[in-house]
Design a protein around this motif. Structure first.
Motif, PDB file in Angstrom:
ATOM      1  N   LEU A 139       0.826  -1.207   0.000  1.00 45.20           N
ATOM      2  CA  LEU A 139       0.000   0.000   0.000  1.00 45.20           C
ATOM      3  C   LEU A 139       0.863   1.261   0.000  1.00 45.20           C
ATOM      4  O   LEU A 139       0.558   2.233  -0.696  1.00 45.20           O
ATOM      5  CB  LEU A 139      -0.937   0.009   1.211  1.00 45.20           C
ATOM      6  CG  LEU A 139      -2.100  -0.975   1.158  1.00 45.20           C
ATOM      7  CD1 LEU A 139      -2.839  -1.007   2.490  1.00 45.20           C
ATOM      8  CD2 LEU A 139      -3.052  -0.639   0.024  1.00 45.20           C
ATOM      9  N   TYR A 143       0.475   3.936  -2.901  1.00 41.94           N
ATOM     10  CA  TYR A 143      -0.226   5.190  -2.632  1.00 41.94           C
ATOM     11  C   TYR A 143       0.636   6.284  -2.006  1.00 41.94           C
ATOM     12  O   TYR A 143       0.254   7.444  -2.059  1.00 41.94           O
ATOM     13  CB  TYR A 143      -1.457   4.914  -1.764  1.00 41.94           C
ATOM     14  CG  TYR A 143      -2.423   4.010  -2.481  1.00 41.94           C
ATOM     15  CD1 TYR A 143      -3.148   4.470  -3.571  1.00 41.94           C
ATOM     16  CD2 TYR A 143      -2.580   2.682  -2.101  1.00 41.94           C
ATOM     17  CE1 TYR A 143      -4.015   3.635  -4.262  1.00 41.94           C
ATOM     18  CE2 TYR A 143      -3.449   1.843  -2.775  1.00 41.94           C
ATOM     19  CZ  TYR A 143      -4.159   2.324  -3.855  1.00 41.94           C
ATOM     20  OH  TYR A 143      -5.005   1.503  -4.542  1.00 41.94           O
ATOM     21  N   SER A 168      -5.314  -5.675  -3.591  1.00 36.74           N
ATOM     22  CA  SER A 168      -6.742  -5.821  -3.323  1.00 36.74           C
ATOM     23  C   SER A 168      -6.984  -6.317  -1.894  1.00 36.74           C
ATOM     24  O   SER A 168      -7.816  -5.776  -1.162  1.00 36.74           O
ATOM     25  CB  SER A 168      -7.366  -6.774  -4.332  1.00 36.74           C
ATOM     26  OG  SER A 168      -8.723  -6.974  -4.048  1.00 36.74           O
ATOM     27  N   ARG A 171      -6.007  -3.515   0.603  1.00 37.16           N
ATOM     28  CA  ARG A 171      -7.032  -2.462   0.668  1.00 37.16           C
ATOM     29  C   ARG A 171      -8.246  -2.943   1.451  1.00 37.16           C
ATOM     30  O   ARG A 171      -8.808  -2.213   2.267  1.00 37.16           O
ATOM     31  CB  ARG A 171      -7.461  -2.031  -0.742  1.00 37.16           C
ATOM     32  CG  ARG A 171      -6.472  -1.118  -1.418  1.00 37.16           C
ATOM     33  CD  ARG A 171      -7.041  -0.538  -2.703  1.00 37.16           C
ATOM     34  NE  ARG A 171      -7.344  -1.540  -3.700  1.00 37.16           N
ATOM     35  CZ  ARG A 171      -6.589  -1.822  -4.749  1.00 37.16           C
ATOM     36  NH1 ARG A 171      -5.471  -1.165  -4.953  1.00 37.16           N
ATOM     37  NH2 ARG A 171      -6.949  -2.745  -5.596  1.00 37.16           N
ATOM     38  N   ARG A 175      -9.574  -1.248   4.800  1.00 40.17           N
ATOM     39  CA  ARG A 175     -10.964  -0.794   4.897  1.00 40.17           C
ATOM     40  C   ARG A 175     -11.634  -1.369   6.136  1.00 40.17           C
ATOM     41  O   ARG A 175     -12.354  -0.665   6.844  1.00 40.17           O
ATOM     42  CB  ARG A 175     -11.734  -1.235   3.647  1.00 40.17           C
ATOM     43  CG  ARG A 175     -12.206  -0.109   2.800  1.00 40.17           C
ATOM     44  CD  ARG A 175     -13.064  -0.580   1.628  1.00 40.17           C
ATOM     45  NE  ARG A 175     -12.306  -0.384   0.401  1.00 40.17           N
ATOM     46  CZ  ARG A 175     -11.816  -1.342  -0.363  1.00 40.17           C
ATOM     47  NH1 ARG A 175     -12.010  -2.593  -0.086  1.00 40.17           N
ATOM     48  NH2 ARG A 175     -11.136  -1.051  -1.437  1.00 40.17           N
TER      49      ARG A 175
END
Length: 191
Positions: A139, A143, A168, A171, A175
């Motif tokens: 990540l 990002y 995926s 994330r 979340r």
């Protein structure tokens, strides 16, 4: 070393030491960021987290999730308790300071918005620390560093498909970790 839930529940010292050694740095970093760099508060909350874990290890159910997630959940609750206690003693002073600051701002950026942005940043950084290192890294590469999937694949030696899959899952887990915070409507009291 695989941590045995039964050994933890029997208060086996070696098993608890292994669990502690496995999570000491990331858990302390998680707490440290959520208490905004206050070393004394971080040490207290960190210690309380481990004491709660020992006292309530019977409540851990491996069928409901990973031991790591359970431990970080305890840390989140201890941090929330820390802030609740701290904010209740400083609520009057903070309200006066915010009101005074808002008067001189001519409607530009309100102090509440700035505080909320700082808080959100701290929550996201702390949640990143709760991720396994490989997920946190992918990540961060994507990002924060702005690397493409192809660049991450080259850096890690994985295939681009593998990187996409890993991103995926990372994330999704992030979340999930942030759900408790961002699921509250703006202005709702977080507990």
């Amino acid at each position: 070393m695989s941590i045995s839930c039964e050994a933890l529940q029997q208060r086996d010292g070696a098993t608890w030491d292994a669990l502690y050694q496995e999570h000491i740095h990331e858990l302390y970093g998680f707490v440290f960021r959520l208490v905004r760099g206050d070393h004394s508060a971080a040490a207290d909350v960190f210690q309380d987290t481990w004491l709660d874990a020992i006292d309530h290890v019977e409540q851990f159910d491996p069928k409901r999730g990973e031991l790591r997630a359970w431990l970080f959940g305890i840390a989140r609750r201890r941090v929330a308790l820390y802030w609740r206690k701290r904010m209740s003693s400083h609520a009057v002073c903070l309200t006066v300071q915010l009101d005074d600051a808002a008067e001189g701002m001519d409607g530009a950026v309100l102090p509440e918005d700035i505080l909320e942005q700082l808080e959100q940043g701290a929550v996201v950084r702390a949640s990143l620390l709760a991720l396994p290192p490989d997920r946190r890294q992918v990540l961060t590469d994507k990002y924060v560093e702005g690397l493409s999937v192809a660049q991450i694949a080259a850096k890690t030696g994985r295939s681009p498909k593998s990187v996409e899959s890993h991103l995926s899952r990372a994330r999704e887990q992030l979340r999930s970790l942030l759900g408790w915070y961002f699921s509250n409507p703006k202005g709702a009291k977080r507990s």
